[in-house]
Design a protein around this motif. Structure first.
Motif, PDB file in Angstrom:
ATOM      1  N   MET A   1       0.719   0.057   2.176  1.00  0.00           N
ATOM      2  CA  MET A   1       0.035   1.003   1.304  1.00  0.00           C
ATOM      3  C   MET A   1       0.685   1.060  -0.077  1.00  0.00           C
ATOM      4  O   MET A   1      -0.004   1.084  -1.107  1.00  0.00           O
ATOM      5  CB  MET A   1       0.045   2.388   1.944  1.00  0.00           C
ATOM      6  CG  MET A   1      -0.647   3.474   1.140  1.00  0.00           C
ATOM      7  SD  MET A   1       0.541   4.381   0.112  1.00  0.00           S
ATOM      8  CE  MET A   1       1.522   5.181   1.377  1.00  0.00           C
TER       9      MET A   1
ATOM     10  N   SER B   1      -3.984   4.155  -0.426  1.00  0.00           N
ATOM     11  CA  SER B   1      -3.413   3.484  -1.597  1.00  0.00           C
ATOM     12  C   SER B   1      -4.092   3.935  -2.886  1.00  0.00           C
ATOM     13  O   SER B   1      -3.424   4.143  -3.909  1.00  0.00           O
ATOM     14  CB  SER B   1      -3.519   1.965  -1.440  1.00  0.00           C
ATOM     15  OG  SER B   1      -4.865   1.564  -1.273  1.00  0.00           O
TER      16      SER B   1
ATOM     17  N   HIS C   1      -0.238  -2.086  -2.070  1.00  0.00           N
ATOM     18  CA  HIS C   1      -1.620  -1.997  -2.547  1.00  0.00           C
ATOM     19  C   HIS C   1      -1.727  -1.009  -3.705  1.00  0.00           C
ATOM     20  O   HIS C   1      -2.493  -1.234  -4.649  1.00  0.00           O
ATOM     21  CB  HIS C   1      -2.543  -1.577  -1.408  1.00  0.00           C
ATOM     22  CG  HIS C   1      -3.051  -2.732  -0.612  1.00  0.00           C
ATOM     23  ND1 HIS C   1      -4.375  -2.883  -0.249  1.00  0.00           N
ATOM     24  CD2 HIS C   1      -2.407  -3.799  -0.090  1.00  0.00           C
ATOM     25  CE1 HIS C   1      -4.525  -3.994   0.445  1.00  0.00           C
ATOM     26  NE2 HIS C   1      -3.345  -4.560   0.569  1.00  0.00           N
ATOM     27  N   ALA C   2      -0.987   0.090  -3.623  1.00  0.00           N
ATOM     28  CA  ALA C   2      -1.020   1.088  -4.702  1.00  0.00           C
ATOM     29  C   ALA C   2      -0.565   0.481  -6.020  1.00  0.00           C
ATOM     30  O   ALA C   2      -1.112   0.787  -7.089  1.00  0.00           O
ATOM     31  CB  ALA C   2      -0.151   2.285  -4.334  1.00  0.00           C
TER      32      ALA C   2
ATOM     33  N   SER D   1      -2.025   5.877  -5.748  1.00  0.00           N
ATOM     34  CA  SER D   1      -2.045   5.278  -7.080  1.00  0.00           C
ATOM     35  C   SER D   1      -2.575   6.252  -8.128  1.00  0.00           C
ATOM     36  O   SER D   1      -2.076   6.302  -9.257  1.00  0.00           O
ATOM     37  CB  SER D   1      -2.901   4.014  -7.063  1.00  0.00           C
ATOM     38  OG  SER D   1      -2.817   3.320  -8.289  1.00  0.00           O
TER      39      SER D   1
ATOM     40  N   SER E   1      -8.663  -2.612  -2.992  1.00  0.00           N
ATOM     41  CA  SER E   1      -7.734  -2.567  -1.864  1.00  0.00           C
ATOM     42  C   SER E   1      -8.410  -3.011  -0.584  1.00  0.00           C
ATOM     43  O   SER E   1      -7.840  -3.779   0.206  1.00  0.00           O
ATOM     44  CB  SER E   1      -7.183  -1.146  -1.695  1.00  0.00           C
ATOM     45  OG  SER E   1      -6.395  -1.039  -0.524  1.00  0.00           O
TER      46      SER E   1
END
Length: 266
Positions: free
Chosen positions: A134, A72, A137-138, A76, A198
């Motif tokens: 994922m 993540s 969370h990103a 991001s 995260s």
């Protein structure tokens, strides 16, 4: 140069004590030989650290959290870097609105985000999948990377980029050989903060995990609702030491002051 007065020093000591005292208690409890929470411990024992190895569910959850944090934070970063370059250098209508949009996960309550992600992933039939977790969370951790990269971009001297362009370098070459190395402290600092966030995320994650993607915070939360024993403290101590070790390693390589203010390369 003005020196801090007695009141300021006393306040700093009290603030540091207030922040560190819970960690000291957790670490102290993790070494108790008893089967219940005890502080200060009546003795020193590694009983509850050995108990971690006897609970493969926690080890599997920790591995999932590590993978999730790395994935993540990396995804991001891929979106945060070009966004920061556009916002930090561009002068276009809606620039402030775009920046506020990317930073909005910091202002929305995590419970609201959790419910929204649950509904969205259920609509896509992706609830409980690692990819869906994922991506969520990103989105949550992107502001941490964006803000530090923005700080690096804002203080970046563009003369080297202009010199590279005048020598015939393409836009991609300028970005890869000049711009990215210059803002790398901000990228690394943001990535580390995003990874830790995260790894520690619970409120949103508890809405969208499945039995096969249960992270360490969710597993600990589930364990606490059933029983409270020093095993939780020992796992928390390992997580604290892991975080401290990661920050120490980053500090030795780049320097935390340089990273956390997003200072570009000189």
């Amino acid at each position: 140069m003005r020196h801090n007065g007695l009141f300021a020093k006393g306040f700093s000591v009290l603030f540091a004590t207030f922040m560190l005292a819970p960690l000291v208690v957790v670490i102290g409890v993790s070494f108790t030989p008893e089967g219940f929470l005890e502080f200060p411990p009546s003795g020193l024992s590694l009983r509850w650290f050995r108990a971690i190895l006897d609970n493969p569910d926690f080890i599997e959850a920790a591995w999932i959290s590590l993978q999730l944090g790395v994935a993540s934070a990396t995804v991001s970063s891929v979106f945060a870097v070009p966004a920061a370059l556009a916002i930090g250098r561009g002068r276009f209508p809606g620039r402030d609105v775009l920046q506020a949009f990317f930073l909005s996960p910091l202002t929305v309550p995590t419970v609201v985000l959790g419910i929204a992600f649950l509904r969205f992933l259920s609509f896509l039939n992706a609830n409980g999948t690692f990819v869906g977790l994922m991506l969520c969370h990103a989105i949550i951790i992107m502001p941490f990377i964006l803000r530090l990269v923005l700080a690096s971009v804002t203080g970046l001297d563009r003369s080297q980029e202009q010199a590279a362009v005048s020598l015939g370098a393409s836009d991609w070459t300028v970005f890869r050989r000049v711009t990215l190395p210059a803002i790398m402290p901000g990228v690394i600092g943001g990535w580390v903060l995003a990874f830790i966030t995260s790894f520690d995320e619970l409120t949103v994650t508890v809405f969208i995990v499945s039995p096969t993607t249960t992270t360490l915070p969710v597993r600990l939360f589930s364990h606490i609702t059933q029983t409270t024993d020093p095993l939780v403290a020992s796992i928390s101590t390992v997580a604290i030491l892991f975080t401290v070790g990661l920050m120490f390693l980053v500090d030795r390589i780049y320097g935390l002051d340089r990273l956390l203010i997003g200072e570009g390369a000189r």
